[in-house]
Design a protein around this motif. Structure first.
Motif, mmCIF file in Angstrom:
data_model
loop_
_atom_site.group_PDB
_atom_site.id
_atom_site.type_symbol
_atom_site.label_atom_id
_atom_site.label_comp_id
_atom_site.label_asym_id
_atom_site.label_seq_id
_atom_site.Cartn_x
_atom_site.Cartn_y
_atom_site.Cartn_z
ATOM 1 N N ILE A 308 0.842 -1.191 0.000
ATOM 2 C CA ILE A 308 0.000 0.000 0.000
ATOM 3 C C ILE A 308 0.876 1.239 0.000
ATOM 4 C CG2 ILE A 308 -1.810 1.262 1.236
ATOM 5 C CD1 ILE A 308 -2.611 -1.423 2.498
ATOM 6 N N ARG A 309 0.644 2.111 -0.953
ATOM 7 C CA ARG A 309 1.344 3.393 -0.999
ATOM 8 C C ARG A 309 0.395 4.473 -0.481
ATOM 9 N NH1 ARG A 309 5.686 5.740 -3.413
ATOM 10 N NH2 ARG A 309 6.173 3.804 -4.521
ATOM 11 N N VAL A 310 0.864 5.249 0.482
ATOM 12 C CA VAL A 310 0.030 6.289 1.075
ATOM 13 C C VAL A 310 0.497 7.660 0.607
ATOM 14 C CG1 VAL A 310 -0.428 4.862 3.094
ATOM 15 C CG2 VAL A 310 1.460 6.493 3.144
ATOM 16 N N ASN A 311 -0.391 8.628 0.714
ATOM 17 C CA ASN A 311 -0.073 9.985 0.277
ATOM 18 C C ASN A 311 0.790 10.725 1.296
ATOM 19 O OD1 ASN A 311 -1.606 9.723 -2.115
ATOM 20 N ND2 ASN A 311 -3.485 10.153 -0.981
ATOM 21 N N ASP A 312 0.608 10.450 2.585
ATOM 22 C CA ASP A 312 1.317 11.147 3.642
ATOM 23 C C ASP A 312 2.180 10.138 4.396
ATOM 24 O OD1 ASP A 312 2.262 12.629 5.744
ATOM 25 O OD2 ASP A 312 0.300 13.197 6.540
ATOM 26 N N GLU A 313 3.483 10.172 4.184
ATOM 27 C CA GLU A 313 4.369 9.162 4.762
ATOM 28 C C GLU A 313 4.421 9.211 6.286
ATOM 29 O OE1 GLU A 313 8.777 11.046 4.630
ATOM 30 O OE2 GLU A 313 7.843 10.707 2.665
ATOM 31 N N LYS A 314 4.205 10.387 6.889
ATOM 32 C CA LYS A 314 4.273 10.500 8.340
ATOM 33 C C LYS A 314 3.158 9.706 9.015
ATOM 34 C CE LYS A 314 6.609 14.983 8.468
ATOM 35 N NZ LYS A 314 6.525 16.397 8.914
ATOM 36 N N ARG A 315 2.062 9.516 8.298
ATOM 37 C CA ARG A 315 0.940 8.762 8.875
ATOM 38 C C ARG A 315 1.327 7.308 9.146
ATOM 39 N NH1 ARG A 315 -3.870 10.913 6.813
ATOM 40 N NH2 ARG A 315 -5.007 9.245 7.878
ATOM 41 N N LEU A 316 2.291 6.793 8.383
ATOM 42 C CA LEU A 316 2.691 5.402 8.568
ATOM 43 C C LEU A 316 3.410 5.181 9.889
ATOM 44 C CD1 LEU A 316 3.893 4.195 5.044
ATOM 45 C CD2 LEU A 316 1.744 3.742 6.200
ATOM 46 N N ASN A 317 3.961 6.248 10.473
ATOM 47 C CA ASN A 317 4.666 6.091 11.748
ATOM 48 C C ASN A 317 3.733 5.663 12.871
ATOM 49 O OD1 ASN A 317 6.935 6.910 10.416
ATOM 50 N ND2 ASN A 317 7.178 8.844 11.474
ATOM 51 N N SER A 318 2.440 5.848 12.684
ATOM 52 C CA SER A 318 1.480 5.486 13.733
ATOM 53 C C SER A 318 0.821 4.140 13.479
ATOM 54 C CB SER A 318 0.394 6.565 13.844
ATOM 55 O OG SER A 318 -0.361 6.649 12.642
ATOM 56 N N MET A 319 1.190 3.464 12.398
ATOM 57 C CA MET A 319 0.565 2.186 12.071
ATOM 58 C C MET A 319 1.181 1.050 12.881
ATOM 59 S SD MET A 319 -1.918 2.055 9.869
ATOM 60 C CE MET A 319 -1.775 0.382 9.272
ATOM 61 N N ASN A 320 0.326 0.201 13.452
ATOM 62 C CA ASN A 320 0.804 -1.002 14.129
ATOM 63 C C ASN A 320 -0.324 -2.030 14.155
ATOM 64 O OD1 ASN A 320 -0.749 -0.759 16.734
ATOM 65 N ND2 ASN A 320 0.441 1.149 16.877
ATOM 66 N N LEU A 321 -0.047 -3.207 14.698
ATOM 67 C CA LEU A 321 -1.017 -4.300 14.667
ATOM 68 C C LEU A 321 -2.165 -4.121 15.658
ATOM 69 C CD1 LEU A 321 1.352 -7.362 14.178
ATOM 70 C CD2 LEU A 321 -0.323 -6.480 12.546
ATOM 71 N N ASP A 322 -2.074 -3.112 16.515
ATOM 72 C CA ASP A 322 -3.187 -2.826 17.415
ATOM 73 C C ASP A 322 -4.221 -1.899 16.791
ATOM 74 O OD1 ASP A 322 -2.567 -4.420 19.545
ATOM 75 O OD2 ASP A 322 -1.489 -2.869 20.655
ATOM 76 N N ASN A 323 -3.842 -1.170 15.751
ATOM 77 C CA ASN A 323 -4.815 -0.245 15.173
ATOM 78 C C ASN A 323 -5.171 -0.573 13.730
ATOM 79 O OD1 ASN A 323 -2.611 0.709 13.752
ATOM 80 N ND2 ASN A 323 -2.483 2.664 14.828
ATOM 81 N N ILE A 324 -5.124 -1.852 13.407
ATOM 82 C CA ILE A 324 -5.807 -2.321 12.203
ATOM 83 C C ILE A 324 -6.996 -3.168 12.656
ATOM 84 C CG2 ILE A 324 -3.716 -2.264 10.793
ATOM 85 C CD1 ILE A 324 -3.659 -5.334 10.984
ATOM 86 N N ASP A 325 -7.958 -3.312 11.798
ATOM 87 C CA ASP A 325 -9.234 -3.934 12.190
ATOM 88 C C ASP A 325 -9.646 -5.003 11.184
ATOM 89 O OD1 ASP A 325 -11.757 -4.480 13.233
ATOM 90 O OD2 ASP A 325 -12.683 -2.681 12.371
ATOM 91 N N PRO A 326 -9.030 -6.208 11.228
ATOM 92 C CA PRO A 326 -9.516 -7.297 10.379
ATOM 93 C C PRO A 326 -10.905 -7.739 10.852
ATOM 94 C CG PRO A 326 -7.336 -7.761 11.295
ATOM 95 C CD PRO A 326 -7.887 -6.603 12.048
#
Length: 429
Positions: A308-326
């Motif tokens: 996945i390519r995102v528009n704002d790279e800084k947003r990826l710094n907050s991504m982790n396995l606790d804040n995705i929702d399968p």
């Protein structure tokens, strides 16, 4: 899993609500007391912590300065020292330049009391420091070692997402109706990879699955593709797309959120050769029995990597396995129901339905273990009943006293290591 029928007023009420698509404003049709009583009767744990969050992992935000003086190109957060432990896992990483400071969010198992940060140079050599999960600042001014070629190359940390597909009915609590192993990898400043491994399908109904990215709107995603152009939906025809009929990799949710579309049919997604009979195929159990036969199939878990390519790279710094929702989608009384982990139980990503908060086991668990042993079909994750004030009975796949699932269900802050104590004879591997 065989559906259990209940002739109770509370259940009838929720069936009407689910099937008719009525909104939450019509909750007066739903008898919550009767429903809670029914679910509690089916629970394998007789006393559930009323304040349970069902979280075995925690999230930390940390400031990291790459001041190692070694030409750092990547920072990794690790569960162990890779020069001593082959079980070292990468729980977060970020591309970085020498001397740069960044803020990074990561998820880690709550049972871990020490973590490690690695500054990795262009030759793949590690400069390592240790820290505690409560630390908010990490730098490399006093490393444990500098520019070392480590013994073990750390692997990605996977979490197991284990689902019961009976929602809103009680299940059998083996949590193997769909088992997904998911890892998150920061590939470049703007690219993230979500590794998805379909480990088991212990249901016989059609089930679809997506991953909601709560921090990203649909328009925040620049592009999405899979490595090798692989797909869980490869070759599927419209006649098998009755639960969810979209195959685009990126789907827009009800609140404009970005949803990664995994599969429209869990059984098809296994990659098994499905024998058709009168235009349908037999829905077997996958990886929930020890031997293959007419009803059960052992398979090598399929894994697909979503890039996945995102528009704002800084947003990826907050991504982790606790804040995705399968989550799963299944049909219920002519309507659609979504099955989320407890944290996101009120989310209605694609469909509107009513959820009742009750003191019972959730319909999905998130387990911070890279290769979690899910139970065999019909074997509960763990049960607990109290015979007296001093005697309790523990049964199920995870029922080692002092490390049991049922004990954790009773007390959310204790027995957090239960998933490392499987009882033999209840698993396929």
């Amino acid at each position: 899993m065989r559906r259990i029928l209940y002739i109770l007023a509370g259940m009838l009420a929720i069936m009407v609500l689910a099937g008719s698509g009525l909104s939450c404003k019509n909750r007066d049709l739903f008898n919550e007391e009767s429903y809670d009583s029914m679910v509690k009767q089916r629970s394998p744990v007789d006393s559930v912590d009323p304040n349970h969050t069902w979280e075995l992992s925690a999230t930390q935000n940390i400031h990291i300065t790459a001041n190692a003086g070694v030409g750092t190109q990547m920072i990794q957060i690790l569960t162990a020292d890779p020069d001593f432990s082959e079980s070292a896992n990468v729980i977060a990483q970020v591309p970085i330049s020498e001397g740069e400071t960044t803020e990074l969010s990561f998820s880690y198992p709550r049972i871990i009391s020490k973590l490690f940060a690695a500054a990795i140079d262009s030759e793949g050599r590690y400069t390592l420091v240790d820290f505690t999960p409560s630390d908010s600042i990490v730098d490399f001014s006093a490393p444990l070692y500098r520019q070392r070629s480590v013994t073990y190359i750390p692997s990605l940390q996977y979490y197991a997402f284990c689902f019961e597909n009976e929602f809103p009915d009680p299940g059998d609590y083996d949590y193997n109706d769909v088992v997904l192993h998911i890892a998150f990898e920061r590939a470049t400043k703007q690219l993230m990879k979500i590794h998805v491994r379909l480990a088991a399908v212990g249901a016989t109904e059609q089930i679809a699955s997506l991953i909601r990215l709560p921090d990203f709107k649909y328009d925040d995603i620049d592009s999405i593709f899979t490595e090798g152009n692989k797909s869980f939906n490869e070759g599927i025809s419209k006649q098998y797309m009755t639960v969810f009929d979209q195959t685009d990799l990126l789907v827009e949710g009800r609140e404009d959120e970005a949803l990664v579309n995994l599969f429209v049919d869990a059984h098809w997604a296994t990659g098994d050769v499905l024998n058709e009979d009168y235009g349908t195929f037999k829905r077997k159990y996958y990886n929930v029995a020890r031997a293959s036969n007419s009803d059960n199939q052992l398979m090598v878990p399929r894994e697909i990597v979503y890039v996945i390519r995102v528009n704002d790279e800084k947003r990826l710094n907050s991504m982790n396995l606790d804040n995705i929702d399968p989550f799963l989608i299944h049909q219920y009384n002519g309507g659609r129901m979504e099955i989320h982990t407890y944290k996101y139980r009120h989310v209605q990503a694609l469909y509107e339905y009513y959820y009742s908060d009750s003191e019972h086991l959730p319909w999905a668990l998130k387990i911070p273990k890279s290769w979690f042993n899910h139970p065999l079909e019909g074997v509960s994750m763990g049960s607990r009943t109290r015979e007296s004030s001093t005697t309790e009975m523990l049964f199920g796949a995870y029922a080692v006293q002092g490390h049991a699932f049922g004990e954790w269900a009773m007390d959310k802050d204790r027995f957090l290591d239960w998933f490392d104590y499987p009882k033999s004879n209840y698993f396929i591997w």
